[in-house]
Design a protein around this motif. Structure first.
Motif, short mmCIF file in Angstrom:
data_model
loop_
_atom_site.label_atom_id
_atom_site.label_comp_id
_atom_site.label_asym_id
_atom_site.label_seq_id
_atom_site.Cartn_x
_atom_site.Cartn_y
_atom_site.Cartn_z
N HIS A 1 8.66 15.88 -5.30
CA HIS A 1 8.41 16.69 -4.10
C HIS A 1 6.94 17.11 -4.07
O HIS A 1 6.28 17.01 -3.03
CB HIS A 1 9.26 17.97 -4.10
N ALA A 2 6.43 17.56 -5.22
CA ALA A 2 5.04 18.01 -5.28
C ALA A 2 4.08 16.88 -4.94
O ALA A 2 3.08 17.08 -4.25
CB ALA A 2 4.73 18.58 -6.66
N ALA A 3 4.38 15.67 -5.43
CA ALA A 3 3.48 14.54 -5.19
C ALA A 3 3.40 14.22 -3.70
O ALA A 3 2.32 13.87 -3.19
CB ALA A 3 3.94 13.32 -5.98
N VAL A 4 4.51 14.34 -2.99
CA VAL A 4 4.49 14.05 -1.56
C VAL A 4 3.83 15.21 -0.80
O VAL A 4 3.00 15.00 0.09
CB VAL A 4 5.91 13.77 -1.04
N LEU A 5 4.15 16.44 -1.19
CA LEU A 5 3.54 17.60 -0.53
C LEU A 5 2.02 17.59 -0.69
O LEU A 5 1.29 17.98 0.20
CB LEU A 5 4.09 18.90 -1.12
N GLY A 6 1.55 17.16 -1.84
CA GLY A 6 0.12 17.12 -2.10
C GLY A 6 -0.57 15.92 -1.47
O GLY A 6 -1.78 15.76 -1.59
N GLY A 7 0.23 15.05 -0.85
CA GLY A 7 -0.36 13.90 -0.18
C GLY A 7 -0.73 12.77 -1.12
O GLY A 7 -1.46 11.85 -0.75
N HIS A 8 -0.23 12.80 -2.35
CA HIS A 8 -0.57 11.74 -3.30
C HIS A 8 0.32 10.52 -3.12
O HIS A 8 -0.07 9.41 -3.41
CB HIS A 8 -0.45 12.26 -4.73
N LEU A 9 1.53 10.76 -2.66
CA LEU A 9 2.46 9.67 -2.36
C LEU A 9 2.91 9.84 -0.92
O LEU A 9 2.87 10.93 -0.36
CB LEU A 9 3.65 9.70 -3.32
N ASP A 10 3.38 8.72 -0.31
CA ASP A 10 3.62 8.77 1.12
C ASP A 10 5.02 9.24 1.50
O ASP A 10 5.18 10.10 2.35
CB ASP A 10 3.36 7.38 1.73
N ILE A 11 6.03 8.64 0.87
CA ILE A 11 7.38 8.88 1.37
C ILE A 11 8.32 9.29 0.24
O ILE A 11 8.33 8.68 -0.84
CB ILE A 11 7.90 7.63 2.11
N LEU A 12 9.10 10.31 0.52
CA LEU A 12 10.00 10.87 -0.47
C LEU A 12 11.43 10.51 -0.11
O LEU A 12 11.84 10.61 1.04
CB LEU A 12 9.85 12.40 -0.50
N HIS A 13 12.20 10.08 -1.14
CA HIS A 13 13.64 9.95 -0.94
C HIS A 13 14.28 11.15 -1.61
O HIS A 13 14.02 11.42 -2.78
CB HIS A 13 14.16 8.67 -1.58
N GLU A 14 15.14 11.86 -0.90
CA GLU A 14 15.79 13.02 -1.50
C GLU A 14 17.02 13.40 -0.69
O GLU A 14 17.12 13.07 0.49
CB GLU A 14 14.79 14.19 -1.56
N LYS B 1 0.82 -1.22 0.00
CA LYS B 1 0.00 0.00 0.00
C LYS B 1 0.85 1.26 0.00
O LYS B 1 0.52 2.26 -0.63
CB LYS B 1 -0.91 0.02 1.25
N LEU B 2 1.93 1.20 0.75
CA LEU B 2 2.75 2.39 0.95
C LEU B 2 3.48 2.77 -0.34
O LEU B 2 4.04 1.92 -1.02
CB LEU B 2 3.77 2.10 2.05
N GLN B 3 3.47 4.07 -0.69
CA GLN B 3 4.06 4.50 -1.94
C GLN B 3 5.27 5.41 -1.70
O GLN B 3 5.15 6.45 -1.08
CB GLN B 3 3.02 5.24 -2.77
N PHE B 4 6.41 4.97 -2.21
CA PHE B 4 7.66 5.73 -2.11
C PHE B 4 7.91 6.42 -3.44
O PHE B 4 7.52 5.93 -4.49
CB PHE B 4 8.84 4.80 -1.81
N THR B 5 8.63 7.54 -3.39
CA THR B 5 8.99 8.18 -4.65
C THR B 5 10.42 8.72 -4.59
O THR B 5 10.97 8.96 -3.52
CB THR B 5 8.01 9.31 -5.03
N GLY B 6 11.00 8.86 -5.77
CA GLY B 6 12.36 9.38 -5.90
C GLY B 6 12.58 9.74 -7.35
O GLY B 6 11.63 9.83 -8.12
N THR B 7 13.84 9.94 -7.73
CA THR B 7 14.12 10.39 -9.08
C THR B 7 14.54 9.22 -9.98
O THR B 7 15.44 8.48 -9.63
CB THR B 7 15.25 11.44 -9.06
N THR B 8 13.91 9.12 -11.12
CA THR B 8 14.17 8.15 -12.21
C THR B 8 14.20 6.68 -11.77
O THR B 8 14.61 6.35 -10.67
CB THR B 8 15.49 8.45 -12.97
N PRO B 9 13.73 5.81 -12.68
CA PRO B 9 13.78 4.37 -12.37
C PRO B 9 15.22 3.86 -12.42
O PRO B 9 16.05 4.41 -13.12
CB PRO B 9 12.94 3.75 -13.49
#
Lengths: 328, 500, 165
Positions: A194-207, A155-163
C-alpha cells in the motif's frame, strides 16, 4: 441515513436468503465429550492481517456456543507451509483448526504441500479483488492503463502480497487476457505494498477493499476495476472486469479446515456452530465494514471439499499456463 | 485548541491513567521475559478492550506497546538474553557494563534513554503527523537499501577484533538471513529439501543462542565463577545524574531523531531503528574502539532510537492505516473492534480520539520511568543467584523463548546451533555483534536491492542517483573508506588479518 | 589455540565453497521476470566474500604458525573443563531431542537438575526447589496467562501434559 438503513436491511434479507439457499440448515447434534479442553486455531498469517482478523472475529462470535476457550496462534512463514505442517503434526481429534486459504492449493500445485491431507470444515468469506491507483495517478480508467501498457511494454508496475499468491495469479491472468506485458513486484507484508503505491513508487495495487477502506474513502486510493460478478455498491462507477471484456472473477476466500481423519460428527457440529457465528452481529459488523457480505461465501463441509477440487484445477491450469510449474 | 482541552480531559481521568499505568507495566514485564512480547500482549488484550471506551482501550494498547519496547532491554542487560527483538542492540554494551558490576547504571541509562526517546517522538508525532507521513512515503526501495548499507558499514568500525574477522562475522549473518523461501521469487534456498528451514532463520533465536548459550557453554568449560561470586553483588537501579546525561546529549538527540524518522517509514520498525541508532552512535563517536566493552553511549544510542520509533510508527498507522511494526499491526485490530479504521478518515471524523491517544502515549512514556525502575528491580534480583543455578534457568528460557516465537522446534535448534557458533566465535576472537547486525538487516538489504533494481530495470544509475539514497550511501561508503584509510595507511599496518 | 583457529577458518572456507555450489541448484526463475537478480544472486555475492576473507584469514594464521613455530596445545587432551563442555552440549541436545517427545513439563525439571549438578551446584534444596518452581512458573505464565503452547510430548506423556495445559 434512511437510504443506508434500507440498504442494510435489504442486504440482510439477501444474506438470509443466500444462507437458506445454500442448503445448510439443520443444526448438527453436539458430539459426546467434545469439546472438553481449549481449541487451538492456527492462522498462517501475521496478527492484524485480513485472515487474522477473520479468524479472531469469527471465533469471538462462536466462543459462547463452543463452550471452551479458543486460542488463535499465528504461525507465519514459508507461504503457510510451516503452519500446515504444524496442523498436520497434531492429532486429528478436533482440537486444532486451520485457517485454510488458496495458498494451500497453490502450494500443492508447486509441490510444497498437499491440500488433500486436510478435511474441509467451512468456507466463510469470499473477498473481492480490486485494482487501485493512487489518487494523483494519471490513470482515470482501466482502459487507459491497458493502453499505456501496450504503448510501454514492461514499464507498468503492479504490486500485491507475496510471490505466487492469488494476487500474482489474478494480475498475471489479467495481463495475459489484456495482452500486455507488466511487472509484478510483491511484498511479504501487505501494508508495504500500500505504501509503495501511495508514495507513487509503483503504479497499480491489487488488494481486497477491507483493510484499505479508509484510504479509499479519503480518495488516496482509487479503485479502477473489480473482479466481481456485479459492480460493487460503494463504487457504482467502477466497472467489473467482465464488463470490459476480461472474463475474470476471482478473489481470496477464507475458510477453515482440520486434519484429515477428524471425526465427522465434530466437523458437522463445528460447521453448524460457525454458521451461527457467521450471522452474529459481533462478526457481521466487522465483515460488513470490509465489504465481505457482498459475495456469498458460505460453504458447508461437503460443498467446501468440492470447491477445493474445482479451485485446485483452476489454479493448476492458470499456473501451468503462466509457466510457473516446472516443465517436465 | 478546544479539541486539545477535551482530549486532555479524556486522558487525565483516574480510569484512563490506571489503564495507561497497567499497560506500561504489562508491556515492560512481557518485554523482559524471553518468549513473550508486547505483540502477543496486545493481541490478547484486544478482546478485553472491546468492552471498554475506545479511548481507554486504545490507550491501554499503546501503553503496552511503549512498555514492551523498553522491557526487552532489561533481560538483555542483565542476562544477555534480549527479551524482545528491539533490545538486541542494547545488549552489545549493556551486558558488558553489567559484567563490570554496573548493572544498575546500565539499567538506569536504558530507562532514561527510553523515556527521552519516547517523549521526543510523541511530541514530534503530535505536532506534524500528516506532513511526516507524506515524507515517509517518499522512501522507496533504493532509500531502504541505502539505510541498510549505512547501518551495515558499522561492522567496519566495530573495534575489539580484526576487521577481517568482523567482516566474516557480518557476512555469515547476512548469509543466514538468506535461508528459506525467497521473498521475491518464492524459490527455496539452502533448505536442503527440508520443510523445517523453509521459514528461514528467525533472528531472535539466533541472537539468544549466540549470546546466552555461547556464554553458558564457555562458563561450563571454564568452571570458574560458577558459585558464590554473584551472591554479594547488589544491583540497585540507578538513574544517571544530570551531568552524565548531559554528556550523552548528542547521542540521545541523534538517536531520537533517527528513531522517529525510521519509525515513520512503512517498511522498517523499531528493531532496525535500534541498530541504525547504535551504528550512528559508533560512527560519530570519538572513541569507536570502546564500543562493545560497556560504554553508556552504546546503551543510550539504540535504546533511545527504538523507543523513539514507537511514536514514529504510530504516524503511518494513524494517518494512513499502514502499520510500521508487528505490534502496530495488531493495534489495528483494537481500532476495528470499535468499528474504527485507522487511516486518513479517522483524523477527520475522530480528532478527539486521535489527540487523546497522543496524550496517552506521552503519559505512558512518563509512567515508564517508574514502571521501568520497578520491573528492573524485580528482575535484577535474579542476578544475585549463582551461575550454577542461573545458567540452567537461562537455558530453559532461551529454549522456550525461541519456541514461543513460532511454536516450532526448528527455532530452538537454530538457537542451539547459533549457541555453538557463538561459543567458537568467542574462542577464536570473532566478534558476535556483526553477525547479529547482518542477520537483522540481511532481508532488508537484499530485498530492497533486488526489488529496487527490478523497478529500475536493472540500471544502477536510476537506482543510486536519488537525492536521499545517494546522500546516505555517500556518507556510509565514505566513512568505511575513512576507516580503512586510518587503519591501514595511517597506522602503517599491512595485512587485513593482523589488525587487532 | 592457533590450530583451532585455523581449523575454524578453513571450515568457514569449505562451508562457503560447498554452499556456493548449492546455489547452482536453485529453482531456475520460472516466472517471467526478475531473472537478472534471481534467488542466487545475493547469496553468491555473500559467499564469494566469505570465501575470499576466510581464505585470507587462514593464510594469515598459517603464516603465523610458521613464524612462531607454535602449534598450541594438542586438541586431543581432555581436561575437566572440556569434559564439562562436551557434557553440557550432550545434555542440551538430549533435552532438545526429548522436549517434543516427553513434553515440556515432564523433561524440564530433570534437565535443570542435571545441568545444575553438572555446573557443580551442591545445595539440594536449591536444585530441587528452583527446577520445579521455574517449570511451574513457566507453564502457568506461558500456557495459562499468554496462551503460548508449550511442547506436550506424545502418547502417555501427552496425556500427562494435558493434565496441566
Amino acid at each position: 441515513m434512511k437510504k443506508n438503513r434500507m440498504f442494510i436491511v435489504s442486504l440482510a434479507v439477501m444474506l438470509v436468503l443466500v444462507f437458506a439457499a445454500s442448503g445448510w440448515t439443520a443444526a448438527a447434534p453436539k458430539p459426546k465429550g467434545y469439546p472438553e479442553r481449549p481449541i487451538e486455531v492456527v492462522c498462517q498469517y501475521g496478527a492484524g492481517g485480513g485472515s487474522d482478523i477473520f479468524v479472531r472475529s469469527l471465533f469471538n462470535a462462536a466462543r459462547k456456543d463452543i463452550g471452551v476457550t479458543v486460542n488463535v496462534t499465528n504461525m507465519t512463514g514459508a507461504a503457510g507451509v510451516k503452519a500446515s505442517n504444524y496442523v498436520l503434526g497434531q492429532p486429528a481429534d478436533g482440537y486444532t483448526i486451520y485457517n485454510f486459504s488458496p495458498e494451500q492449493l497453490i502450494n500443492t500445485v508447486m509441490g510444497r504441500e498437499d491440500y488433500r491431507l486436510f478435511t474441509p470444515l467451512v468456507n466463510v468469506q469470499q473477498d473481492e479483488s480490486i485494482f487501485y491507483v493512487r489518487g494523483e495517478s494519471q490513470f482515470k480508467t482501466i482502459q487507459e492503463v491497458v493502453a499505456y501498457a501496450k504503448a510501454n511494454p514492461g514499464k507498468l508496475q503492479f504490486t500485491g502480497t507475496t510471490p505466487q499468491s492469488p494476487d500474482e495469479i489474478i494480475i498475471m491472468q489479467f495481463a495475459k487476457k489484456a495482452g500486455i506485458k507488466i511487472k509484478y513486484i510483491p511484498f511479504d507484508k501487505a501494508p508495504e505494498s500500500h505504501a509503495a503505491v501511495l508514495g507513487g513508487h509503483l503504479d497499480i495495487l491489487h488488494e481486497e477493499p477491507g483493510v484499505i477502506m479508509s484510504l479509499i474513502e479519503a480518495k488516496k486510493l482509487r479503485p479502477l476495476v473489480a473482479f466481481t460478478e456485479k459492480r460493487l455498491p460503494p463504487w457504482p462507477d467502477v466497472p467489473t472486469a467482465k464488463e470490459i471484456g476480461y472474463d475474470i472473477t476471482m478473489g481470496r476466500w477464507r475458510g477453515l479446515a482440520m486434519k484429515k481423519g477428524t471425526p465427522p460428527e465434530i466437523v458437522n457440529w463445528l460447521a453448524s456452530v460457525l454458521e451461527k457465528a457467521s450471522k452474529d452481529p459481533s462478526y457481521t459488523t466487522i465483515a460488513k465494514k470490509s465489504l465481505l457480505d457482498l459475495r456469498p461465501g458460505w460453504l458447508g463441509p461437503a460443498e467446501y471439499g468440492k470447491f477445493w477440487e474445482s479451485e485446485y484445477k483452476v489454479y493448476k491450469e492458470i499456473l501451468d499456463d503462466l509457466g510457473y510449474t516446472k516443465k517436465k | 485548541m478546544d479539541i486539545w482541552i477535551s482530549a486532555l480531559q479524556t486522558v487525565f481521568q483516574p480510569t484512563m491513567l490506571f489503564f495507561i499505568l497497567l499497560g506500561v507495566m504489562i508491556g515492560t514485564v512481557l518485554g523482559a521475559i524471553p518468549g513473550l512480547n508486547s505483540t502477543m500482549g496486545t493481541a490478547l488484550l484486544i478482546p478485553f478492550t472491546f468492552a471498554m471506551e475506545p479511548a481507554n482501550g486504545l490507550a491501554l494498547l499503546a501503553a503496552v506497546y511503549c512498555g514492551g519496547t523498553f522491557g526487552g532491554s532489561i533481560s538483555a542487560i542483565l542476562f544477555n538474553v534480549p527479551g524482545a527483538p528491539e533490545a538486541a542492540a542494547t545488549g552489545f554494551d549493556g551486558y558488558p557494563m553489567a559484567q563490570k558490576g554496573k548493572a544498575g547504571e546500565a539499567l538506569g541509562y536504558a530507562i532514561m534513554s527510553s523515556v527521552l526517546g519516547g517523549l521526543f517522538s510523541v511530541l514530534v508525532m503530535t505536532l506534524v503527523s500528516p506532513q511526516l507521513a507524506k515524507v515517509g512515503l517518499t522512501f522507496s526501495q533504493p532509500e531502504y537499501f541505502a539505510l541498510a548499507v549505512a547501518a551495515l558499514t558499522l561492522i567496519s568500525s566495530l573495534g575489539g577484533a580484526g576487521m577481517g574477522k568482523a567482516f566474516i562475522a557480518g557476512l555469515i549473518g547476512l548469509f543466514l538471513a538468506t535461508i528459506g523461501i525467497d521473498e521475491m521469487t518464492a524459490a527455496d534456498r539452502f533448505t536442503f529439501g527440508t520443510k523445517a528451514l523453509m521459514g528461514g532463520v528467525n533472528f531472535i533465536p539466533a541472537i539468544i543462542g549466540a549470546f546466552a548459550i555461547g556464554e553458558i557453554l564457555a562458563k561450563a568449560e571454564e568452571g570458574k565463577g560458577l558459585s558464590g561470586e554473584h551472591l554479594n553483588i547488589k544491583v540497585s537501579t540507578k538513574l544517571p545524574k544530570i551531568a552524565e546525561l548531559l554528556r550523552l546529549k548528542w547521542t540521545i538527540l541523534r538517536s531520537a531523531v533517527i528513531g522517529t524518522a525510521i519509525g515513520i517509514l512503512p517498511g522498517v520498525g523499531a528493531t532496525t531503528a535500534a541498530f541504525i541508532g547504535y551504528s550512528e552512535t559508533v560512527r560519530w563517536s570519538k572513541h569507536p574502539e570502546k564500543f562493545g566493552t560497556g560504554v553508556p553511549e552504546g546503551i543510550s544510542g539504540p535504546e533511545t532510537a527504538n523507543n523513539a520509533a514507537t511514536g514514529g510508527a504510530m504516524v503511518p498507522l494513524l494517518t494512513l492505516g499502514i502499520p510500521g511494526s508487528a505490534t502496530t499491526a495488531v493495534i489495528i485490530g483494537g481500532f476495528l473492534v470499535h468499528g474504527l479504521q485507522p487511516g486518513p478518515m479517522l483524523f477527520i471524523n475522530q480528532p478527539k480520539l486521535m489527540y487523546s491517544i497522543f496524550i496517552a502515549m506521552f503519559v505512558a512514556n512518563i509512567f515508564m520511568l517508574f514502571a521501568g525502575l520497578f520491573v528492573a528491580k524485580l528482575f535484577a534480583n535474579f542476578r544475585k543467584v549463582r551461575y550454577s543455578i542461573l545458567g540452567p534457568i537461562i537455558f530453559v528460557f532461551a529454549a522456550i523463548g525461541s519456541f514461543g516465537i513460532r511454536n516450532d522446534m526448528t527455532d530452538v535448534w537454530i538457537m542451539f546451533a547459533c549457541g555453538l557458533l557463538g561459543y567458537f566465535f568467542k574462542k577464536f576472537k570473532y566478534p558476535i555483534a556483526p553477525m547479529i547486525i547482518g542477520l537483522v538487516l540481511g532481508p532488508l538489504t537484499e530485498v530492497s536491492l533486488r526489488k529496487g533494481m527490478f523497478m529500475t530495470d536493472y540500471a544502477w544509475g536510476p537506482f543510486l542517483m536519488r537525492p536521499i539514497a545517494g546522500t546516505i550511501l555517500v556518507i556510509a561508503v565514505g566513512s568505511v573508506l575513512w576507516n580503512l584509510y586510518s587503519v591501514f595507511i595511517k597506522k602503517g599496518k599491512a595485512s587485513l588479518e593482523e589488525v587487532e | 589455540m592457533l590450530k583451532g583457529e585455523l581449523i575454524f577458518g578453513l571450515l568457514i572456507l569449505a562451508g562457503s565453497l560447498l554452499l556456493f555450489w548449492v546455489t547452482g541448484s536453485f529453482q531456475k526463475q520460472t516466472a517471467l521476470q526478475g531473472a537478472q537478480m534471481g534467488p542466487s544472486f545475493w547469496p553468491r555475492f555473500l559467499l564469494g566474500g566469505l570465501i575470499l576473507l576466510s581464505g585470507i584469514i587462514s593464510v594469515g594464521v598459517i603464516r603465523r604458525i610458521m613464524k612462531e613455530k607454535a602449534w598450541g596445545e594438542s586438541l586431543m587432551t581432555m581436561d575437566p573443563g572440556k569434559v564439562r563442555f562436551f557434557a553440557a552440549i550432550g545434555l542440551s541436545i538430549a533435552y532438545l531431542v526429548l522436549l517434543p517427545v516427553l513434553g515440556f513439563i515432564a523433561i524440564t525439571p530433570v534437565f535443570m537438575i542435571a545441568f545444575m549438578l553438572l555446573l557443580g551446584e551442591k545445595s539440594k534444596g536449591w536444585i530441587i526447589g528452583v527446577s520445579i518452581a521455574m517449570t511451574a512458573i513457566i507453564v502457568v505464565l506461558f500456557t495459562k496467562a499468554m496462551y503460548v503452547p508449550l511442547p506436550r510430548g506424545v502418547w502417555l506423556f501427552r496425556e500427562f501434559s494435558l493434565l496441566f495445559y
